[in-house]
Design a protein around this motif. Structure first.
Motif, PDB file in Angstrom:
ATOM      1  N   GLU A 347       0.819  -1.205   0.000  1.00 17.64           N
ATOM      2  CA  GLU A 347       0.000   0.000   0.000  1.00 17.64           C
ATOM      3  C   GLU A 347       0.859   1.264   0.000  1.00 17.64           C
ATOM      4  O   GLU A 347       0.516   2.257  -0.659  1.00 17.64           O
ATOM      5  CB  GLU A 347      -0.938  -0.006   1.207  1.00 17.64           C
ATOM      6  N   ILE A 348       1.994   1.226   0.719  1.00 17.07           N
ATOM      7  CA  ILE A 348       2.915   2.363   0.715  1.00 17.07           C
ATOM      8  C   ILE A 348       3.480   2.573  -0.683  1.00 17.07           C
ATOM      9  O   ILE A 348       3.523   3.702  -1.195  1.00 17.07           O
ATOM     10  CB  ILE A 348       4.048   2.149   1.736  1.00 17.07           C
ATOM     11  N   GLU A 399       9.526   3.079 -10.910  1.00 17.29           N
ATOM     12  CA  GLU A 399       9.735   1.720 -11.410  1.00 17.29           C
ATOM     13  C   GLU A 399      10.038   0.728 -10.284  1.00 17.29           C
ATOM     14  O   GLU A 399       9.610  -0.428 -10.318  1.00 17.29           O
ATOM     15  CB  GLU A 399      10.861   1.714 -12.439  1.00 17.29           C
ATOM     16  N   VAL A 400      10.784   1.182  -9.277  1.00 20.79           N
ATOM     17  CA  VAL A 400      11.103   0.310  -8.144  1.00 20.79           C
ATOM     18  C   VAL A 400       9.834  -0.036  -7.369  1.00 20.79           C
ATOM     19  O   VAL A 400       9.619  -1.183  -6.955  1.00 20.79           O
ATOM     20  CB  VAL A 400      12.151   0.979  -7.228  1.00 20.79           C
ATOM     21  N   HIS A 401       8.972   0.952  -7.180  1.00 21.75           N
ATOM     22  CA  HIS A 401       7.738   0.694  -6.446  1.00 21.75           C
ATOM     23  C   HIS A 401       6.778  -0.174  -7.259  1.00 21.75           C
ATOM     24  O   HIS A 401       6.082  -1.030  -6.690  1.00 21.75           O
ATOM     25  CB  HIS A 401       7.084   2.013  -6.042  1.00 21.75           C
ATOM     26  N   MET A 402       6.747   0.028  -8.578  1.00 26.46           N
ATOM     27  CA  MET A 402       5.910  -0.834  -9.408  1.00 26.46           C
ATOM     28  C   MET A 402       6.383  -2.283  -9.327  1.00 26.46           C
ATOM     29  O   MET A 402       5.566  -3.220  -9.267  1.00 26.46           O
ATOM     30  CB  MET A 402       5.936  -0.340 -10.856  1.00 26.46           C
ATOM     31  N   ARG A 403       7.678  -2.462  -9.307  1.00 26.83           N
ATOM     32  CA  ARG A 403       8.238  -3.812  -9.177  1.00 26.83           C
ATOM     33  C   ARG A 403       7.807  -4.446  -7.852  1.00 26.83           C
ATOM     34  O   ARG A 403       7.422  -5.617  -7.799  1.00 26.83           O
ATOM     35  CB  ARG A 403       9.768  -3.734  -9.268  1.00 26.83           C
ATOM     36  N   GLN A 404       7.872  -3.640  -6.785  1.00 31.69           N
ATOM     37  CA  GLN A 404       7.485  -4.165  -5.476  1.00 31.69           C
ATOM     38  C   GLN A 404       5.999  -4.477  -5.425  1.00 31.69           C
ATOM     39  O   GLN A 404       5.576  -5.509  -4.862  1.00 31.69           O
ATOM     40  CB  GLN A 404       7.848  -3.170  -4.372  1.00 31.69           C
ATOM     41  N   ILE A 405       5.175  -3.615  -5.999  1.00 34.26           N
ATOM     42  CA  ILE A 405       3.729  -3.858  -6.022  1.00 34.26           C
ATOM     43  C   ILE A 405       3.426  -5.173  -6.730  1.00 34.26           C
ATOM     44  O   ILE A 405       2.648  -6.006  -6.245  1.00 34.26           O
ATOM     45  CB  ILE A 405       2.989  -2.694  -6.721  1.00 34.26           C
ATOM     46  N   ALA A 406       4.042  -5.370  -7.892  1.00 37.55           N
ATOM     47  CA  ALA A 406       3.812  -6.596  -8.657  1.00 37.55           C
ATOM     48  C   ALA A 406       4.258  -7.825  -7.868  1.00 37.55           C
ATOM     49  O   ALA A 406       3.533  -8.833  -7.804  1.00 37.55           O
ATOM     50  CB  ALA A 406       4.546  -6.522  -9.988  1.00 37.55           C
ATOM     51  N   ARG A 407       5.435  -7.756  -7.265  1.00 35.10           N
ATOM     52  CA  ARG A 407       5.963  -8.905  -6.523  1.00 35.10           C
ATOM     53  C   ARG A 407       5.044  -9.269  -5.351  1.00 35.10           C
ATOM     54  O   ARG A 407       4.717 -10.451  -5.140  1.00 35.10           O
ATOM     55  CB  ARG A 407       7.369  -8.576  -6.017  1.00 35.10           C
ATOM     56  N   LEU A 408       4.602  -8.257  -4.604  1.00 38.05           N
ATOM     57  CA  LEU A 408       3.741  -8.525  -3.452  1.00 38.05           C
ATOM     58  C   LEU A 408       2.355  -8.987  -3.884  1.00 38.05           C
ATOM     59  O   LEU A 408       1.739  -9.847  -3.237  1.00 38.05           O
ATOM     60  CB  LEU A 408       3.639  -7.269  -2.588  1.00 38.05           C
ATOM     61  N   GLU A 409       1.854  -8.433  -4.975  1.00 36.31           N
ATOM     62  CA  GLU A 409       0.553  -8.861  -5.483  1.00 36.31           C
ATOM     63  C   GLU A 409       0.590 -10.329  -5.913  1.00 36.31           C
ATOM     64  O   GLU A 409      -0.334 -11.110  -5.619  1.00 36.31           O
ATOM     65  CB  GLU A 409       0.130  -7.972  -6.658  1.00 36.31           C
ATOM     66  N   ILE A 410       1.641 -10.724  -6.609  1.00 31.99           N
ATOM     67  CA  ILE A 410       1.780 -12.116  -7.045  1.00 31.99           C
ATOM     68  C   ILE A 410       1.866 -13.051  -5.846  1.00 31.99           C
ATOM     69  O   ILE A 410       1.236 -14.122  -5.826  1.00 31.99           O
ATOM     70  CB  ILE A 410       3.011 -12.262  -7.961  1.00 31.99           C
TER      71      ILE A 410
END
Length: 419
Positions: A347-348, A399-410
């Motif tokens: 969420e952050i 881009e770093v936050h998008m990567r983290q969002i995707a990883r946590l969502e998966i």
């Protein structure tokens, strides 16, 4: 001002909210031209902080609007505000560049004070935290480097190593170049928290780095130049390039312990990202107010701007963007309050990746409504735009936050599939 329902907020908080709103609108915003006038031109801009800042600080302290970011669990003089409550106050502060400065709630000092309050020894707190809390000194956090992609903090290569001193004891020796070090140009900046590599061979890349306290007057520390942000140098605070050449400080200046640098930076970045985002909402609110005021008094082709359909569309879209941005930050803050920062990382990151872009859209529309004046020094809009655009890089690029969002969502989806 937030349009969120306040039924769940305490009377104490509502009093702070009302006082902060009045203080920012009637004191900080009115003081902005005085700040610029006192700052002046040339090299003198880096010699002292404009006196109006300390005048505002005295007023803020008298109103109880001081060090609002620290909880009492970390410091006896702190406040028992939730992330949600403090976030709403950050929105109000963000309406003026002087709001955070006046209330001693400005980055990077807030993050550094949190680090010292959480992890500092008694001596580190006495020497550095107490004067920071009293605004007698300022500080900087030296992390980003010009030679590596610092969005991946495991890349940081500034060297931190132990060495013997002339008395037979041990010191820490620091060598490296840093840049975009906010507050480093401030004449009152007396201390750096330096992030560097202390054990490059450690098999765990997150146990290789250490944070060390470095007094600004230590031999070998050189503030080389201020970096400009779209031409703004942000004097007298600045975002500077700083070199550390054979800088020697006591081993006791290590924060928390060798190899624990990532613990330190994660402890300061999570809440800080939310604070930045909520201030961004405040900037967008001010831009929308300026836009609406402008279009009601300007005429074009025989009609006031406010009567033009495209202008009304811009106003409506701006309100939608602001409410969307605010709700994203509030959602993250409420989750932090409920389950802790670590469990709210998705969420952050969602807020950090999206809110600056939404706020930028609002400011860009306001600039368009002002025409040439919008990109000039005659309104705060150009400076706000530059700050928000930079926020898309600060504390981790989009881009770093998008990567983290995707990883946590998966991860979450995989967990659900196993249930």
């Amino acid at each position: 001002m937030s349009s969120l329902p306040v039924g769940t907020l305490s009377p104490k908080f509502r009093a702070l909210q009302e006082a902060m709103t009045k203080f920012v609108n009637e004191e900080c915003i009115r003081a902005e031209p005085i700040f610029e006038q006192q700052l002046g031109r040339g090299e003198g801009r880096w010699k002292r902080e404009p006196p109006v800042v300390n005048e505002l600080r005295a007023k803020a302290r008298a109103l109880g609007l001081w060090n609002l970011f620290l909880p009492k669990s970390l410091y006896p003089g702190g406040h028992d505000l939730t992330n949600y409550e403090y976030g709403l106050l950050c929105e109000i502060m963000g309406r003026s560049v002087l709001g955070p400065l006046a209330t001693n709630c400005n980055a990077p000092d807030t993050g550094n004070m949190e680090v010292l309050a959480k992890y500092g020894t008694a001596e580190q707190k006495r020497r550095w935290l107490e004067p920071l809390l009293d605004a007698r000194i300022r500080s900087a956090f030296a992390m980003t480097e010009p030679a590596v992609a610092s969005s991946d903090a495991t890349n940081i290569r500034t060297s931190i190593r132990r060495d013997g001193d002339e008395q037979g004891g041990e010191v820490v020796v620091i060598n490296g170049d840093k840049w975009w070090i906010s507050n480093a140009g401030n004449p009152e900046c007396k201390v750096f928290l330096v992030f560097g590599v202390s054990d490059l061979d450690n098999s765990d890349p997150h146990r290789r780095h250490t944070v060390v306290i470095v007094p600004a007057d230590t031999p070998g520390v050189e503030v080389k130049r201020p970096m400009t942000v779209y031409g703004y140098d942000d004097a007298p605070y600045g975002h500077c390039e700083v070199s550390f050449v054979d800088v020697r400080v006591p081993v006791s200046n290590i924060v928390l312990g060798e190899g624990r640098g990532f613990e330190v930076i994660q402890g300061r970045l999570g809440p800080g990202r939310i604070h930045h985002c909520m201030r961004a909402v405040g900037m967008a609110e001010r831009a929308l107010e300026l836009m609406v005021e402008r279009v009601q008094r300007r005429e074009v082709f025989g009609r006031k701007l406010v009567e033009q359909g495209v202008v009304q569309d811009n106003v409506a879209r701006s309100r939608l963007d602001i409410e969307s941005a605010r709700m994203m930050v509030v959602h993250a803050a409420l989750k932090m309050d409920a389950v802790g920062t670590k469990q709210a990382m998705k969420e952050i990151s969602m807020a950090k990746a999206q809110v600056p872009k939404l706020a930028l859209r609002v400011v860009d529309r306001a600039i368009q409504m002002f025409g040439a004046a919008g990109v000039s020094q005659d309104t705060p809009l150009a400076a706000i735009w530059a700050g928000l655009r930079t926020l898309r890089l600060a504390d981790g690029p989009d881009e770093v936050h998008m990567r983290q969002i995707a990883r946590l969502e998966i991860q979450e989806q995989k967990h659900k599939a196993r249930l």
